[in-house]
Structures are given as C-alpha cells and as structure tokens.
Design an enzyme around this catalytic site. Structure first.
Site, PDB file in Angstrom:
ATOM      1  N   GLY B  52       0.793  -1.224   0.000  1.00 56.05           N
ATOM      2  CA  GLY B  52       0.000   0.000   0.000  1.00 56.05           C
ATOM      3  C   GLY B  52       0.824   1.272   0.000  1.00 56.05           C
ATOM      4  O   GLY B  52       0.293   2.359  -0.180  1.00 56.05           O
ATOM      5  N   CYS B 292     -19.022 -12.692 -19.348  1.00 54.19           N
ATOM      6  CA  CYS B 292     -20.328 -12.849 -19.978  1.00 54.19           C
ATOM      7  C   CYS B 292     -20.245 -13.885 -21.105  1.00 54.19           C
ATOM      8  O   CYS B 292     -21.099 -14.760 -21.224  1.00 54.19           O
ATOM      9  CB  CYS B 292     -20.777 -11.491 -20.517  1.00 54.19           C
ATOM     10  SG  CYS B 292     -22.536 -11.352 -20.819  1.00 54.19           S
TER      11      CYS B 292
END
Lengths: 265, 326
Positions: B52, B292
């Site tokens: 981070g 998809c």
C-alpha cells in the site's frame, strides 16, 4: 514573579524557559520564560511586531525556537520538551490535548466540509468510527458554543465571522483539551459579537478548567479573560503580573503608554 | 538478435530472451530499455515489501498520452516475459480502444501471446475493473491509476500527505465519508473507494467500482498499481488484507441490481446500463465481457433485458428481446 504565587499548584502545565527566536539577524522574541498552571488564563499583549505571534507559534509547537525550552506536562510521562519528543507524539498532542484557535477562522477550519464534519474531525482522528456518536457529539458542541444546530450540515463559508470563530472553538474543544492557544480570537468582529464571544470563552474556560494562552492587542479582552498578563515590546517581556495589577498600576513606561492609549467611549 | 537495438547496459548473457525473434524491428523487448525495467522492478519489489505504500519511480514518456494507462503499461513492461500471456481490459471490456491498443502494443514490442480469456492470462492489465472470474496465484493484475494519493482531496500538499501516511494520520479520510452520510444518509462514494492495506497504509484502489473492493481482499494474485503521470507504484501482495473504510454503524456495502445480466443471466456480476433506443429502453449487461461470453458459451442465457421494465414504466414497446443476438 510574585504573580505566580496565588496560582501555585503541584506542577505547571507548560514551562517555558529562555525562549528566543531569531529570523536571521532579526529578533522575533528574546529570552521569554513563564509557567502556566492548569486552568489558568495567560494574556500576552503588545503592539504589532512585538513578537506575540512568534512566541505563540513557538510555545504551541508550530515553529521550533532558536534557543530555549518549552516543556509540557503530558498525562503519562511528566514534563517533556516539545521539540525533543517525536513528531508523531507532538502532532497527537496538538490534536488531542491542545487546541489552537486562529485569528482567521479560515486557517483553523476545513472550509469545504460541513460544520458537523469540522467538529467531528478530531474525534475521527483519534479513532472514533461510530457515525451516530460523532454526530451527537457535534450537535452537543454546537449547542455549547451557542450555534444554531439546524446549520450542522452547512459549509463554514456560509457562516458569519462570529459563527466561524464559535465553530473553531467547538472543533478544538471536542476532544476536551487541557490547553488552548488563541491568537487574536476576537479581532475583526464587531463589538457586540465580540462581547458575546468573550462571554462564551470565559464560561467555557471556567467550566471546563482549560488552561489558555491568549495573544491579543486588545486590552479589553485580557481584562475580561486572563488571570495573568505579559506585556511584550520589541521581542522582550517588559512587564508581567496579575492582570488587574498590570492594567491598573502599570510600572513600565511602555505599559503605561499602552494603558493610556485606550480610547474612552 | 540483429532485430533489436542493443542497449549499452544490456548484457547478452543475462538477457538472451529479450532478443526474441517475434518482436518488432527496432524495439527492445517490451519497449522499455533494460535499465528502466530494472528501476521499475526495484520500485515494485519495494511496493510489495511495504503493501500500500506509494513508491516514487522515474516514470518514462510512453507512446500514449497520460491518463491512457502510462503507469500500468510501464509496470506491465517491467514484469512481462516472453512466455507470458497478456490480457488487457478497459472498464471490464476487452474490445475497447484502450484495451485493443495496449494489447497490440505488447504483441508488437514483446511478441507475447494475448488473450481475452481471464483464466488463460498470466498478466492482466486493467483499467477500472477487476475480472469477475477469481484470479489465481499464477496471475498478476496490473492497475492503471490516475491519482494514487487517497488523501489528495483533503490535503493538496504532497509533503503533508507523505507525513500523514508516515504517521498514520488517517482520521481525515473518514471526514469525507461523514459528509456523505450527513448529506445523503449513506456513503455515496461508489468508485475509487479508499481501502486500508494490511492494517497500515490507506490506499486508493484506482477508479474501480466499490463492487470490486471485496475481491482485492486476500486475493491470491499479485496486484500492482502504476501511476505514470504521478510517478508512483504501489502493490498489494497475494493474500494481503484489504479493508474498505467505513463506520461501525454505516458498514461498507457493494452495489446491487434488481436485474440480472440481459445476455448471460449472471446475478453476481457488475452490470452496465445500456440504452437500447430513444424511448427509455435499456438493458443491463455484464461489464466484464469475457465473463459474460464464458457464461453464454456454457449455455447460460439472460432474459434479453428486463421484460417487465417497459410495463412498469408504461412505455409503449415495439422492441424484441435482442439479447441473444450473438
């Protein structure tokens, strides 16, 4: 320093010794020393350029002095020199145990977030993660500084100068600090607003037992608020003592001039 | 070997693979020179070691404008090898300009295989989405980041934000969440939702929808973030904790839809709203085009748009369900 006697307590909250700050060859303030006890209000007066603000910046940890020490009575470890402790610790101190009320509210407020968020910021900074609690604290503090609670979600720039100062005070007091620094808290406000704000500050300082350092050029402010007074000229303290004593029986020629310069209404 | 411009600092022995015959004439392997790649790898290693933390790096001019993925493309160039398979997605889709061009860029300069299928890719460069298909330890996810500094909106000074990170002064982050709740009754930030990595650094996850934030938490794949204009690289190592900021009484939630995907019927994927005509017709389809397609190949079918939508809104309908057109 017989003025300290009536306020003598086991240990001072803030201990300043031999504080000198230079801007290159120029002197900001020279060899200033005092003790501040819990619950005590100290006024610092003097004309423009007398080193009042330099002194305030040094003792509030915003600027490191060239010489001298500023020691603060921490809750856990006794007297510690501000500029010897780690920066993390100093910053934590500044946003929990201390408050700083700036002359210009824009320096002390976050202008782009609402009044409630301004008051709640310090709580979030020390780890409060409960929205309901932060909100109720914000409402509570707006009430205590006599602001309209219905304006909790308004931006600070929509507030009048007096309300901005009130908001700044609420934002500082929400973490229940032990020491608050105020730099000309009432300048730029009209007299009736000034009077109400001073009354509020006096009430809060008394009920919460906060120690306070107030820098101002307005002798009326110190007469009303402060227990003790330091008069500065050319970077040095020329006279100090109980407020009434200094104002009613000034010894130093400059203090005499200062007191006699107040315009009678 | 003759096809590649020799970099003065490159040693033939250590970098024999860079001279792959498949790469285009005149380019070093993956466009950047070896010294630059080494510099970026060092930044990446530091980023992985301190999850981070934003590591500054010497970002190079790339042959595309800032904001189009110059950071991501440099990180990809530094980590990709000749045996890797690259997938590039832009807002979930493999077939948009940004994705197509970056894919062909690496096909040309590194000669790597490219794919649109998430499970087949070893390096995935992404703009603003995380694939729906769970990633594995074998994969690296590279994010394109426009503004790496999560504290920027409340503190414009860089020196000050670095100090805030160093001292873990993150209270102000919650001020923006407080403002949302005060104004709208809920946290309305829906993308670029700030996270805390490994319990230490607050990090901007790049403008992915908050729907994707939970996927970052303990992800098996390595996540790398590159900001080209801002010259920062940061990383989330595999299985590191990534927690979205929230309040106890207003916990973090992700978006949900009443519809399922009009094409594949998926109920668990991030849906895009697609306007189908000028009479208020619309349908919701998976933003992740590969996910998809995989589902449709497996025989799943959607309802071709929400048939009850027109009825509910009293819109005269003359359109047919064209969802299965593909």
């Amino acid at each position: 320093m017989n003025a300290e006697a009536p306020f003598s307590r086991p240990s001072p909250l803030l201990q300043v010794r031999g504080l000198t700050h230079r801007y290159g060859p120029h002197i900001g303030c020279r060899d200033v020393g005092f003790d501040l006890y819990p619950g005590e209000v100290l006024g610092i007066v003097g004309e423009s350029g007398s080193g009042k603000t330099t002194l305030l910046k040094c003792i509030s940890g915003q600027m490191e002095p060239s010489e001298g020490s500023v020691e603060y009575q921490t809750r856990d470890a006794g007297l510690i020199d501000l500029f010897r402790m780690s920066e993390a610790r100093r910053r934590l101190l500044m946003r929990t145990d201390w408050g700083i009320v700036y002359q210009n509210a824009r320096d002390g407020l976050r202008m782009r977030v609402s009044a409630g968020a301004n008051v709640g910021e310090r709580l979030m900074a020390i780890g409060d993660r409960n929205y309901g609690h932060i909100r109720s604290e914000a409402v509570d503090w707006l009430e205590r500084v006599e602001m309209d609670v219905g304006r909790i979600d308004d931006m600070p720039h929509t507030f009048s100068g007096g309300m901005q100062q009130r908001l700044q005070i609420a934002r500082n007091l929400v973490t229940k600090p032990r020491l608050v620094f105020m730099d000309e808290p009432t300048s730029g406000l009209d007299v009736s607003v000034q009077a109400r704000l001073l009354d509020l500050i006096r009430g809060l300082v008394r009920t919460l037992g906060i120690a306070c350092v107030i820098v101002t050029h307005d002798l009326g402010v110190v007469r009303l608020l402060s227990h003790r007074l330091m008069v500065m000229k050319g970077g040095s303290v020329v006279e100090s003592g109980l407020t009434d004593q200094v104002l009613d029986d000034p010894q130093h020629p400059y203090t005499q001039l200062l007191v006699s310069s107040i315009l009678p209404v | 070997m003759a096809d590649v411009i020799d970099h003065p600092n490159r040693t033939a022995g250590s970098d024999g693979r860079a001279t792959d015959a498949r790469t285009a004439t005149g380019y070093n392997f993956a466009y950047l020179d070896e010294q630059t790649k080494r510099m970026i790898r060092r930044a990446i290693l530091k980023g992985v070691a301190v999850p981070g933390y934003q590591v500054p790096f010497g970002s190079r001019e790339m042959p595309l404008p800032y904001g189009w993925g110059t950071g991501g493309i440099q990180v990809t160039a530094a980590v990709i090898g000749p045996d890797d398979t690259l997938k590039v997605i832009d807002q979930g889709a493999d077939d948009t300009t940004n994705a197509v061009n970056i894919r062909s860029f690496f096909a040309k300069t590194a000669g790597v295989a490219t794919t649109e299928r998430t499970p087949e890719a070893s390096v995935i460069q992404t703009r603003h989405r995380i694939p729906e298909t769970p990633l594995t330890e074998e994969q690296i996810l590279v994010y394109q980041v426009p503004i790496p500094e999560p504290l920027r909106w409340l503190e414009p000074r860089e020196a000050e934000t670095r100090k805030m990170h160093a001292l873990e002064e993150y209270g102000a982050m919650h001020v923006s969440l407080y403002e949302d709740i005060a104004k709208f009754g809920r946290i309305t930030k829906s993308y670029n939702y700030p996270v805390r990595v490994n319990g230490r650094y607050v990090m901007s996850p790049s403008p992915i929808p908050k729907f994707d934030n939970p996927k970052m938490d303990r992800m098996p794949a390595l996540q790398l973030f590159g900001a080209g204009r801002e010259k920062r690289i940061y990383a989330v190592p595999p299985y590191a904790e990534v927690k979205s900021l929230d309040f106890e009484d207003h916990p973090f939630t992700i978006e949900s839809w009443e519809q399922c995907c009009a094409l594949c019927g998926a109920e668990d994927s991030y849906l895009d709203e697609v306007v189908t005509d000028d009479k208020g017709g619309k349908m919701y389809v998976c933003s992740d085009s590969d996910y998809c397609e995989q589902r449709r190949a497996a025989g799943h079918r959607g309802d071709g748009g929400d048939p009850s939508y027109a009825a509910r809104h009293e819109i005269p309908t003359d359109r047919t369900a064209d969802g299965d057109a593909s």
